[in-house]
Scaffold this active site. Structure first.
Site, PDB file in Angstrom:
ATOM      1  N   THR A 185      35.640  46.853  47.725  1.00  0.00           N
ATOM      2  CA  THR A 185      35.798  47.405  46.298  1.00  0.00           C
ATOM      3  C   THR A 185      35.438  48.979  46.401  1.00  0.00           C
ATOM      4  O   THR A 185      35.099  49.360  47.121  1.00  0.00           O
ATOM      5  CB  THR A 185      34.450  46.887  45.502  1.00  0.00           C
ATOM      6  N   GLU A 330      38.444  42.045  43.154  1.00  0.00           N
ATOM      7  CA  GLU A 330      37.649  40.783  43.467  1.00  0.00           C
ATOM      8  C   GLU A 330      38.461  39.897  42.870  1.00  0.00           C
ATOM      9  O   GLU A 330      38.102  38.652  42.886  1.00  0.00           O
ATOM     10  CB  GLU A 330      36.419  40.790  42.483  1.00  0.00           C
TER      11      GLU A 330
HETATM   12  P1  AMP Z   1      39.934  48.028  41.669  1.00  0.00           P
HETATM   13  O1  AMP Z   1      38.974  47.016  41.957  1.00  0.00           O
HETATM   14  O2  AMP Z   1      39.789  49.147  42.297  1.00  0.00           O
HETATM   15  O3  AMP Z   1      41.166  47.738  41.361  1.00  0.00           O
HETATM   16  O4  AMP Z   1      39.106  48.277  40.083  1.00  0.00           O
HETATM   17  C1  AMP Z   1      39.018  47.307  39.025  1.00  0.00           C
HETATM   18  C2  AMP Z   1      38.668  47.893  37.757  1.00  0.00           C
HETATM   19  O5  AMP Z   1      39.629  48.724  37.331  1.00  0.00           O
HETATM   20  C3  AMP Z   1      38.557  46.910  36.594  1.00  0.00           C
HETATM   21  O6  AMP Z   1      37.316  46.081  36.571  1.00  0.00           O
HETATM   22  C4  AMP Z   1      38.413  47.920  35.229  1.00  0.00           C
HETATM   23  O7  AMP Z   1      37.417  48.542  35.165  1.00  0.00           O
HETATM   24  C5  AMP Z   1      39.632  48.871  35.892  1.00  0.00           C
HETATM   25  N1  AMP Z   1      40.962  48.441  35.438  1.00  0.00           N
HETATM   26  C6  AMP Z   1      41.935  47.907  35.999  1.00  0.00           C
HETATM   27  N2  AMP Z   1      42.860  47.771  35.262  1.00  0.00           N
HETATM   28  C7  AMP Z   1      42.690  48.180  34.079  1.00  0.00           C
HETATM   29  C8  AMP Z   1      43.466  48.487  32.921  1.00  0.00           C
HETATM   30  N3  AMP Z   1      44.668  47.883  32.872  1.00  0.00           N
HETATM   31  N4  AMP Z   1      42.896  49.227  32.048  1.00  0.00           N
HETATM   32  C9  AMP Z   1      41.465  49.433  32.059  1.00  0.00           C
HETATM   33  N5  AMP Z   1      40.894  49.386  33.229  1.00  0.00           N
HETATM   34  C10 AMP Z   1      41.279  48.735  34.163  1.00  0.00           C
END
Ligand code: AMP
Length: 545
Positions: A185, A330
Site C-alpha cells: 500500500t 487492497e
Molecule cells: P491505492 O491503494 O494507492 O490505489 O489508493 C487507494 C485510495 O485511493 C482509496 O482508498 C481512495 O482514498 C483513493 N481513490 C482511489 N480512487 C479514487 C477515486 N476515484 N476518487 C477518490 N479517491 C479515490
C-alpha cells in the site's frame, strides 16, 4: 449432492495460455526504453515468459519465493509477471517513485530474493542492495548490448537468461490460493503494508472487470495501460486485456502528454486508464496543439476523484467516454465504476453528469456498506455519509506478516479508510479519506468536492483543501491552489467562483497560491505534507462566521 463439473484451478498461467492459443497473433506494442517501438504477439510473450520461468531455476528460486521488479510498463516487465507467476514465484512490484528507505523497508519486509530492474534504476538498486542483504542477485531487463557497468552483486542480463530458458517449460501447478503477486500500500501514514494477491483472486477479479457493464474489454480493443504495472496490480489490466485477447500498448517511461498522444494515434488506442494527473497533462497538450483524438473511445480515471472539468473536456470536446473508477491496492484493485444504469440513460444531462462524477457502483464480486462512528449501518440515501467497508474474493483478508492484526469486522468487511455516501441506486460517492475530512463545528466538509469545484476555475491548474485549526469551529478549510501557467488569479475571484457551487459554510476561509502541490508515489495529493507545511497558518479570527 456435489456438482459434477471439472475442478479447473484458477491460475494466472491459464490467462496467457488462452491469449496465446486463441489470440496468438494479437499484438503487444511497447515504446521501448531504448527508444524504438517494439512489437510482438501473445504467442511470443508466452514463449518468452516460459523461457524466463525455466531460467528462474538457475537463479536458485523456489516456489513461493518473492522476486521484486523495479520497472516501467514494457513487454519485458509483462513477461516477468507471467514468467514468475507461472513458475510458482511471487511477483512483487516495487514503486520506483518511493523514497529509497521506504523501498528498502518494503524489499526487506517482503524478503525479496531477487530484483528485476530496468537499466534506468541501476543506481537506485545499487543503493538498495546494501540495505537488503537478502537480495541474492539482480536481473537487468535488457540485452547484452545495453548492459551497464554496475556493482550490483550477481548482475545478470535478462535477454541472456531468456535465451537459455526452455520455451516448452511446464507451468508449475501451484494451488489456486497460492500467492501470485505482491503489492504494498502507498502507506501515507505508518509503514507500507503488503497485499498478497492469489492466482484465484487475480483470475476472478479479471473476469469481473471484464464484465460487459464493467470495463468489458474485447479482442477488438487496443488497450493502453498508462497506469503502471507497479500501481495497485495495474488495475487488473495485465490480466483482463490478455483474457479478452485485446491488443496491448505499453508506454515505457514516457508518460507526458505528447508521447501519450503520439502512441494513442499511432496504435489506434481505443481504451486507456490512468490517474487524473496523467490526463491533465494530455488534455493540456491537446489544447495547446489544437489536436483531435481519432481512435480513443473510453478512458478510465481513478486513484483520485475525477474533476468535473476533466470529465466534460473529454466527453464534450473530444468525444471520449469517461469511466470514473474507484478501488484500492487492497481490492485487487477495482471496487466501483460509474457506468450508467438504464434508468439514468434518459435522465437530464445534469443528473447523468452528477452520477458519472460519483465513484460508481460495485462490480460483481464486491459488496459494500457505510457505517457511522459507532459501527451502525447508514441508509443508502445519497446524503448520509460514513466509513466505507468492503468485502469480496478480491479484497484483502490480512496484510503480509499479519501487520495491523485483524483487519476485518465480524461480517468479513474490510475498512477502506474512505468516507462515502451511497445512493438508492447503489452509486457510491467518496467525500474524503477519513483522515482528510474537515470537521467544522461538528459537521464534515468534503475536501474533494471543494478541490473539484476549484479546478473548474479557468486559471487554476490544481487545488488541494486541508483543514486548519480554528478557535471557534475546530477546523476550517484552507484552499491551496496552483495557478495555470502564465495566470495569476485573485483569491477573492476564486472564492466568488466557488460561491453557489458548494454550501455557503463550506467556502474556504483563505486561499494561498503555490508553485507546486506535492504528490505521493501514486499521484495522489500529499495532504499530510501540506498539513505540516501550513501548520503555522493562522486564519482571520472572525473567519467561518
Ligand atoms: P491505492 O491503494 O494507492 O490505489 O489508493 C487507494 C485510495 O485511493 C482509496 O482508498 C481512495 O482514498 C483513493 N481513490 C482511489 N480512487 C479514487 C477515486 N476515484 N476518487 C477518490 N479517491 C479515490
Amino acid at each position: 449432492m456435489q456438482g459434477l463439473m471439472q475442478n479447473w484451478p484458477l491460475r494466472v498461467s491459464s490467462i496467457i495460455d488462452h491469449a496465446a492459443r486463441y489470440h496468438g497473433g494479437r499484438e503487444i506494442v511497447t515504446r521501448s526504453l531504448e527508444g524504438p517501438i517494439h512489437r510482438y504477439t501473445y504467442t511470443d510473450l508466452r514463449r518468452r515468459a516460459k523461457r524466463f520461468a525455466s531460467a528462474s531455476s538457475q537463479l536458485d528460486l523456489r516456489p513461493g519465493d518473492r522476486v521484486g521488479t523495479l520497472a516501467w510498463n514494457t513487454y519485458r516487465h509483462l513477461e516477468t509477471w507471467y514468467g514468475l507467476m507461472g513458475a510458482g514465484l511471487v511477483c512483487h512490484t516495487l514503486n520506483p517513485r518511493l523514497f529509497r528507505d521506504q523501498l528498502a523497508y518494503i524489499a526487506r519486509h517482503a524478503r525479496d530474493r531477487y530484483l528485476l530492474l530496468d537499466v534506468g534504476f541501476v543506481e537506485l538498486a545499487e543503493e538498495l542492495q546494501d540495505a537488503c542483504p537478502e537480495i541474492r542477485g539482480f536481473v537487468l531487463l535488457t540485452d547484452r548490448a545495453h548492459m551497464p557497468a554496475t556493482r550490483l552483486r550477481g548482475a545478470v542480463c535478462y535477454e541472456e537468461l531468456v535465451e537459455a530458458g526452455d520455451p516448452d517449460f511446464e507451468w508449475v501447478p501451484v494451488d489456486e490460493n497460492a500467492a501470485a503477486g505482491l503489492c504494498y500500500t502507498s502507506g501515507t501514514t505508518g509503514n507500507p503494508k503488503g497485499v498478497a494477491y492469489s492466482h484465484r483472486s487475480n483470475v476472478l477479479h479479471a473476469l469481473a472487470v471484464n464484465g460487459g457493464d464493467a470495463l468489458g474489454l474485447r479482442c477488438t480493443d487496443s488497450v493502453l495501460p498508462v497506469v503502471p504495472l507497479y500501481h495497485a496490480n495495474a488495475w487488473a489490466l495485465a490480466f483482463s486485456a490478455p483474457m479478452a485477447g485485446a491488443k496491448l500498448v505499453l508506454p515505457g517511461d514516457r508518460l507526458d502528454g505528447q508521447s501519450l498522444y503520439e502512441l494513442i494515434e499511432a496504435e489506434q488506442v481505443d481504451f486507456t486508464a490512468a490517474v487524473p494527473t496523467v490526463w491533465l497533462a494530455l488534455l493540456e497538450y491537446l489544447e495547446r496543439e489544437r489536436l483531435r483524438l481519432s481512435s480513443l473511445r473510453r478512458v478510465v480515471i481513478g486513484g483520485s476523484a475525477v474533476p468535473q472539468v476533466m470529465l466534460e473536456k473529454f466527453e464534450r470536446d473530444y468525444g471520449v467516454e469517461v469511466v470514473h473508477g474507484w478501488g484500492m491496492t487492497e481490492m485487487s484493485p477495482l471496487g466501483t465504476l460509474a457506468t450508467l444504469k438504464p434508468e439514468l440513460l434518459d435522465a437530464e444531462p445534469e443528473e447523468r453528469l452528477r452520477t458519472k462524477l460519483k465513484q460508481g457502483r460495485p462490480i460483481f464480486s464486491v459488496d459494500m456498506k457505510i457505517v457511522d462512528d459507532a459501527g451502525k449501518e447508514l441508509p443508502w440515501d445519497g446524503e448520509s455519509f460514513g466509513h466505507l467497508w468492503v468485502r469480496g474474493p478480491g479484497v484483502v483478508d490480512s496484510y503480509l506478516g499479519g501487520e495491523g492484526g485483524r483487519i476485518l469486522d465480524d461480517e468479513g468487511f474490510f475498512h477502506t479508510g474512505d468516507v462515502a455516501t451511497i445512493d438508492a441506486q447503489g452509486y457510491m460517492h467518496i467525500t474524503d479519506r477519513s483522515k482528510d475530512v474537515i470537521k467544522s463545528g461538528g459537521e464534515w466538509i468534503s475536501s474533494i468536492e471543494l478541490e473539484n469545484a476549484a479546478v473548474g476555475h479557468p486559471d487554476v491548474a490544481e487545488a488541494a483543501v486541508i483543514g486548519v485549526a480554528h478557535a471557534k469551529w475546530d477546523e476550517r478549510p484552507l484552499l491551496i491552489a496552483v495557478p495555470r501557467e502564465g495566470r495569476s488569479p485573485d483569491p477573492r475571484d476564486l472564492l466568488d467562483f466557488l460561491r453557489g457551487k458548494v454550501a455557503k459554510w463550506w467556502l474556504p476561509d483563505a486561499v494561498v497560491f503555490v508553485d507546486e502541490i506535492p504528490h505521493t508515489a501514486t499521484g495522489k495529493i500529499q495532504k499530510q505534507a501540506l498539513r505540516e507545511r501550513f501548520e503555522e497558518f493562522r486564519l482571520p479570527e472572525d473567519s467561518g462566521d
